[in-house]
Structures are given as structure tokens and as C-alpha cells.
Design an enzyme around this catalytic site. Structure first.
Site, PDB file in Angstrom:
ATOM      1  N   GLN A  63       0.844  -1.195   0.000  1.00 43.44           N
ATOM      2  CA  GLN A  63       0.000   0.000   0.000  1.00 43.44           C
ATOM      3  C   GLN A  63       0.883   1.250   0.000  1.00 43.44           C
ATOM      4  O   GLN A  63       0.410   2.349  -0.178  1.00 43.44           O
ATOM      5  CB  GLN A  63      -0.887   0.045   1.241  1.00 43.44           C
ATOM      6  N   VAL A 113       3.704   4.034  -0.957  1.00 35.48           N
ATOM      7  CA  VAL A 113       4.029   4.762  -2.202  1.00 35.48           C
ATOM      8  C   VAL A 113       5.505   5.179  -2.214  1.00 35.48           C
ATOM      9  O   VAL A 113       5.951   5.895  -3.083  1.00 35.48           O
ATOM     10  CB  VAL A 113       3.109   6.011  -2.344  1.00 35.48           C
ATOM     11  N   ASP A 114       6.283   4.645  -1.225  1.00 37.88           N
ATOM     12  CA  ASP A 114       7.663   5.129  -1.031  1.00 37.88           C
ATOM     13  C   ASP A 114       8.716   4.418  -1.874  1.00 37.88           C
ATOM     14  O   ASP A 114       9.899   4.733  -1.795  1.00 37.88           O
ATOM     15  CB  ASP A 114       8.034   5.048   0.473  1.00 37.88           C
ATOM     16  N   CYS A 168       0.051  13.888 -16.052  1.00 41.74           N
ATOM     17  CA  CYS A 168      -0.769  15.073 -16.348  1.00 41.74           C
ATOM     18  C   CYS A 168      -2.247  14.733 -16.151  1.00 41.74           C
ATOM     19  O   CYS A 168      -2.719  13.690 -16.620  1.00 41.74           O
ATOM     20  CB  CYS A 168      -0.520  15.487 -17.806  1.00 41.74           C
ATOM     21  N   CYS A 174       1.971  20.661 -17.550  1.00 40.88           N
ATOM     22  CA  CYS A 174       2.309  19.814 -18.708  1.00 40.88           C
ATOM     23  C   CYS A 174       2.346  20.709 -19.953  1.00 40.88           C
ATOM     24  O   CYS A 174       1.749  21.798 -19.958  1.00 40.88           O
ATOM     25  CB  CYS A 174       1.196  18.758 -18.845  1.00 40.88           C
ATOM     26  N   HIS A 194      -1.409   1.610  -4.255  1.00 37.85           N
ATOM     27  CA  HIS A 194      -1.752   3.032  -4.094  1.00 37.85           C
ATOM     28  C   HIS A 194      -0.819   3.955  -4.866  1.00 37.85           C
ATOM     29  O   HIS A 194      -0.755   5.139  -4.576  1.00 37.85           O
ATOM     30  CB  HIS A 194      -1.736   3.399  -2.604  1.00 37.85           C
ATOM     31  N   CYS A 197       0.685  20.434 -22.349  1.00 38.89           N
ATOM     32  CA  CYS A 197      -0.704  20.614 -22.854  1.00 38.89           C
ATOM     33  C   CYS A 197      -1.412  21.675 -22.025  1.00 38.89           C
ATOM     34  O   CYS A 197      -2.568  22.000 -22.229  1.00 38.89           O
ATOM     35  CB  CYS A 197      -1.475  19.281 -22.791  1.00 38.89           C
TER      36      CYS A 197
END
Ligand code: BV8
Ligand code: ZN
Length: 243
Positions: free
Chosen positions: A97, A99-100, A123, A144, A115, A146
Site C-alpha cells: 500500500q 508509495v515510497d 498530467c 504539462c 496506491h 498541454c
């Protein structure tokens, strides 16, 4: 000390490690809940959701830059490296879970990220992907080409998990012989449902946590303590036994 677990390990092939913020605590990365958790200082509703980002991209971007710095200054700890060493003896899958990115940095070969990953960005409109190294210390969220905002590739509250990662995690849980639940409060869904999938498929579920959680009375074995100490200890005893 781990006799029952060692017996289970001796007849097992496939092992899953389902991990949460607790496994990275000994790397110096704050967990989310509990007295020193980051949710004490920041309210997730204000930061970890898409509308908060679109309302105030600068605040949310700064928060992730602050967390990225903590992650960049951290190293995998003995808990992460023990999980890599288990690969020498078993077919290992990591479902995280977190995100590191620490399981990848430790060298785990098969990691499913439920996660997202704080080092990746995309973007909001054209979905073009950007590595965080492209804008290491910008305060305000980069745009971005765009013209739209770039956001962290992290699953926020109210957002769907990456379908491919989740489906592969469900399959690994179903096929596991032993399912370790390491350093998670098991309150965030649908990630936490992976443990019940393993349990109903007949896996031997082992929880490693410094404190009891709401699943502790439903697992086969609860090992109280720090994952950075318990996981290497299990491995040592396994090596001694197989010598
Ligand atoms: C979803 C943000 C479908 C990123 C995270 C209302 C609307 C929409 C959804 C919901 C809703 N109400 C509830 C939900 C579902 C919601 C949810 O589960 N909420 C919870 C809080 C009740 N889930 C979602 O929103 C998910 N999406 O359902 O989409 C949908 C879509 C539209 C509409 C409806 C439904 C998305 C989930 C969000 C994932 N993102 N954070 C970020 O900034 O990181 S969740 C956040 O908690 C983290 O990402 C982390 O991965 C996750 C789990 O936390 P833990 O890892 O368990 O960490 P925690 O601090 O809690 O616990 C640490 C543990 O370690 C403790 O037990 C501690 O004792 C232990 N420990 C500490 N040190 C050690 C240790 N153990 C061992 N050794 C140590 N040394
Ligand atoms: Zn774009």
C-alpha cells in the site's frame, strides 16, 4: 520461538507479503495513523484527494514534495531486505500500500503497488507521465506542455486503484500458502480486502505489527513487534533449521 510458523514455511512454496506504512517506519518515514502519524498534522480530506488538489494544487504539490524529500533521504530497512532474502527460498510476491518505492529499491522482484508511487507523476488531462527527477524542487505544481496540472501518481481517497495491480494482487493472495500482513492498520479499502481473500482461500495468515489491529483476532498467527526485527529473525531461524 516461531515453531508453528517454521513448520508452515517448511511445507510452503508461495509467500505473499502485504505491507503498509509500518514496514517503512524504521526507515524514518512517518506512518499515517497513530500518535506520530502524518494524519495528525494534516487532514487527509484536505490533501489526499483530487478535489483538494484542483482547489489548491500548490498546497497539495508542496505536501508531496515534502514527503518525497523524506522518502529520498530514507533507505530500505532490514524488514525490506529480509523480504528480498526470502526470494532465495520461496516464490515471493510483495503487495504494498506504500508509495515510497522502498521495496523496489531493496531489490524485491515482484511488487504490486496498490496506491501508486510517489516518484511517478502524470498530467491530469493528457496522462503524460513524468518522473519526479524532472522537477526536483519546484514549489508550485509544474504544468504539462498541454497546459494542465501535473499530479503525483498516487491513489487518492475516492479514486480507483490500478485495476491490473489489484487483480494480480487478488490472484497472488488466492494462490498463497502463507500471507504475511506487515505494518498496516488494515482500515483502508479495497486494499485491506486482499487479506480476507487470502484467508478464505485457505492461506496461513501471519500478522506482524507493533500493536493489535482490527484483524488481529482473525489471523492464524499474530507476531507483536517491529517488522525490521521480526522478519530477519524468522529468516535466521529458517536458515538454521534448513542447515
Ligand atoms: C476507493 C493517500 C472506490 C495517498 C491513501 C467515501 C468516498 C470514497 C471512498 C470511501 C469513502 N469512505 C470510505 C471509503 C473507502 C476509502 C477508505 O478505505 N477510507 C478509509 C480511511 C475508511 N478508500 C478509498 O477511497 C480508496 N478508493 O474506495 O475507490 C470508490 C471510488 C469512488 C467513490 C467511492 C468508492 C482509495 C484508498 C486511498 C489510498 N490512498 N493515501 C497518500 O498520500 O499516501 S490511503 C493511506 O492509508 C496510505 O496510502 C496507506 O497506504 C493507507 C493504509 O495505511 P497503512 O499503510 O495501514 O498505515 P497506518 O499508518 O494506518 O498503519 C501503520 C501500521 O503500522 C499501524 O498498525 C502500526 O501499528 C504499524 N507499525 C508502525 N511501526 C511499525 C508497525 N508495524 C511493524 N513494525 C513497525 N516498526
Ligand atoms: Zn498534459
Amino acid at each position: 520461538m516461531y515453531d508453528e510458523l517454521l513448520t508452515q514455511l517448511s511445507i510452503s512454496k508461495r509467500i505473499v507479503f502485504f505491507t503498509g506504512a509500518g514496514i517503512s517506519a524504521e526507515s524514518g518515514i512517518p506512518t499515517f495513523r497513530g500518535e506520530e502519524g502524518i494524519w495528525q498534522k494534516f487532514r487527509p480530506e484536505e490533501l489526499a484527494n483530487f478535489s483538494a488538489f484542483m482547489r489548491n494544487p500548490k498546497l497539495v504539490w508542496e505536501w508531496y514534495q515534502y514527503r518525497r524529500k523524506i522518502v529520498r533521504d530514507s533507505l530500505p530497512n532490514p524488514g525490506h531486505t529480509a523480504i528480498v532474502d526470502f526470494e532465495k527460498y520461496f516464490d515471493v510476491t510483495v503487495i504494498t500500500q506504500n508509495v515510497d518505492n522502498l521495496h523496489n529499491r531493496a531489490g524485491s522482484k515482484k511488487v504490486y503497488e496498490l496506491h501508486g508511487n510517489i516518484e511517478r507523476n502524470y498530467c491530469v488531462r493528457c496522462k503524460k507521465r513524468f518522473d519526479y527527477k524532472e522537477f526536483p524542487d519546484t514549489e508550485s505544481p509544474p504544468l504539462c506542455d498541454c497546459g494542465s496540472n501535473i499530479r503525483p501518481d498516487i491513489v487518492w481517497f475516492g479514486e480507483y486503484l490500478p485495476q491490473d495491480q489489484f487483480a494480480a494482487s487478488e490472484k497472488a493472495a488466492e494462490q498463497s500458502d502463507i500471507f504475511f500482513v506487515v505494518g498496516t492498520s488494515s482500515i483502508v479499502y479495497p486494499a485491506a480486502s486482499i487479506t480476507s481473500i487470502a484467508k478464505s482461500a485457505g492461506s496461513f495468515v501471519v500478522e506482524i505489527n507493533i500493536a493489535e489491529t482490527e484483524i488481529s483476532n482473525r489471523v492464524n498467527l499474530f507476531l507483536k513487534g517491529k517488522s525490521g526485527e521480526i522478519l530477519p529473525e524468522i529468516l535466521n531461524q529458517l536458515k538454521m533449521k534448513s542447515l
